[in-house]
Write an enzyme that holds these catalytic residues in place. Structure first.
Site, mmCIF file in Angstrom:
data_model
loop_
_atom_site.group_PDB
_atom_site.id
_atom_site.type_symbol
_atom_site.label_atom_id
_atom_site.label_comp_id
_atom_site.label_asym_id
_atom_site.label_seq_id
_atom_site.Cartn_x
_atom_site.Cartn_y
_atom_site.Cartn_z
ATOM 1 N N GLU B 48 -19.514 -38.633 25.179
ATOM 2 C CA GLU B 48 -20.904 -39.111 25.184
ATOM 3 C C GLU B 48 -21.696 -38.723 23.945
ATOM 4 O OE1 GLU B 48 -19.598 -37.067 27.480
ATOM 5 O OE2 GLU B 48 -21.027 -35.550 28.183
ATOM 6 N N ASN B 49 -21.138 -37.854 23.114
ATOM 7 C CA ASN B 49 -21.826 -37.573 21.859
ATOM 8 C C ASN B 49 -21.564 -38.640 20.798
ATOM 9 O OD1 ASN B 49 -19.211 -36.342 22.056
ATOM 10 N ND2 ASN B 49 -19.583 -35.352 20.106
#
Lengths: 225, 212
Positions: B48-49
């Site tokens: 998710e980064n």
């Protein structure tokens, strides 16, 4: 001729006022504008509201701002980390206020600010303590929480390269919050590893168009253009 | 009774991930699922980064601190992988584009409520990260956890007592002794380790479990 490149980190943050709200890009150290933060510490602005994913870890970046007691409030998703001792101590002492926001809501609220939206309905957080007291609505059978945009006076962003119009490209996952924070702040200040000639960045691959950028400063050693 | 260790459990979860799935593996034990995904199939790991097509950990000399996962560990990118900003990343979740998310948990209710971000301890500094977005975003949320706490309390519960991460979001719970489907109809046992019985599971959890 428009030239958004400024000569030094100090010049880039010279007008930062006490009480300012500042978005700071980065996920961990990746994409964190540590040199701009150092310049803010040297510049002296205090009573700051910091909007970032984390609340600083170790001794540099946001942690250094914490250690210097410049922060009044943090809006972030993940303050507690292995080395977040500077935040932890001030939070426990009641010296720093925390607004905890789920990471995707943080992104969406920053995007809402940049896009000029008045508010958003997000499904994230519905039914949890982070939505307590907030307006909710059922839309097509799904539950949503009303969340408001997060604006800021300044965004401090790290990118890989820029031209004098402020067009930006990033590097790998250091991109993270940079593009959306650049859109959401009144003044966006970007530190880059490289400044290139106008036209050197492929228009097809520019991630942040220069319209969202006010100042660009090269990390040391300063490249020659 | 042969309890599954973390590796066996990760391997078991991996068996339920089909080719073509877009998958987010949570921080901690779920990350180990990646080690057991079949090498000959295209399965897309999202971090998710800002990374899709995440590959394994690099050799020490190839570590790049601008290529890390959500747990801030160095990773690699596969051919065909891509980078994107946080707005797009969480749109992938919230918008229902992620097929499967594998998460750890403090508690899961028989109706699929998830508690995995906060113990509720009054002196704890809260940190949520992407947990709430992951919980409600993926089409299927798999939880990987031991069935019992160290003190012997069931983590599969009628109703969560820890602060919730998301409501009715978990579909399957993989534990060291059994696998459960959870949802509107309650919890159903779909697999047990050798030597485990439905009666023992009922006794351990205090729940009216049925076999699927």
């Amino acid at each position: 001729m428009i030239n958004k490149i400024v000569a030094s980190m100090a010049e880039a943050v010279a007008d930062m006022q006490d009480g300012a709200s500042i978005m700071i890009s980065g996920f961990g150290d990746a994409g964190a504008p540590a040199e701009l933060i150092e310049a803010v510490i040297a510049q002296g602005a205090t009573d700051l509201t910091i909007i970032s994913n984390n609340a600083g870890a170790g001794e540099t970046g946001i942690a250094a701002l914490m250690r210097a007691n410049r922060v009044r409030k943090v809006i972030c998703s993940f303050p507690r980390q292995a080395a977040s001792h500077h935040f932890d101590a001030r939070y426990r002492a009641g010296e720093v206020e925390l607004e905890l926001v789920p990471q995707g809501n943080l992104a969406a609220r920053i995007q809402a600010a940049g896009a000029g939206l008045g508010a958003i309905f997000t499904p994230t957080g519905y039914g949890t303590m982070l939505a307590q007291g907030k307006e909710t609505r059922e839309i097509d059978g799904r539950h949503y929480v009303l969340e408001y945009p997060i604006h800021a006076d300044f965004a401090l962003v790290k990118a890989r390269a820029a031209d004098r119009w402020g067009n930006l490209v990033y590097r790998k996952v250091a991109r993270n919050f940079g593009p959306i924070m650049a859109m959401a702040a009144k003044t966006t200040i970007v530190q880059v590893a490289e400044i290139v000639e106008l036209g050197a960045l492929d228009p097809e691959t520019i991630v942040t168009p220069g319209i969202f950028v006010d100042r660009v400063v090269a990390m040391q050693p300063a490249p020659t253009v | 009774m042969q309890r599954m260790d973390r590796n066996a459990l990760a391997a078991r979860v991996a068996r339920d991930i089909p080719e073509g799935a877009y998958v987010n593996l949570g921080i901690g034990a779920p990350t180990m699922v990646a080690n057991f995904l079949p090498k000959d199939k295209d399965i897309f790991l999202q971090s998710e980064n800002g990374l899709l097509g995440m590959g394994p950990a690099p050799e020490p000399e190839d570590i790049d601190w601008e290529l890390i996962n959500a747990g801030k560990q160095p990773v690699t990118i596969l051919p065909g992988g891509s980078y994107f900003h946080h707005g797009d990343s969480f749109a992938m979740m919230r918008g229902g584009h992620i097929d499967i998310c594998v998460l750890g948990a403090f508690q899961v209710s028989i109706h699929g409520d998830l508690a995995n971000w906060h113990t509720g301890a009054p002196d704890a500094i809260p940190a949520v990260g992407g947990a709430m977005d992951l919980a409600i975003g993926a089409r299927d949320v798999f939880v990987m956890m031991d069935l019992l706490t160290k003190s012997g309390e069931s983590k599969l519960v009628r109703q969560c007592t820890y602060p919730l991460t998301g409501l009715a979001c978990v579909s399957r719970v993989y534990t060291d002794v059994a696998i459960f489907d959870v949802g509107p109809d309650g919890a159903h046992v779909i697999e047990m380790v050798e030597g485990m019985t439905l009666d023992t599971l009922r006794a351990l959890t205090g729940l009216e479990l049925t076999e699927a």
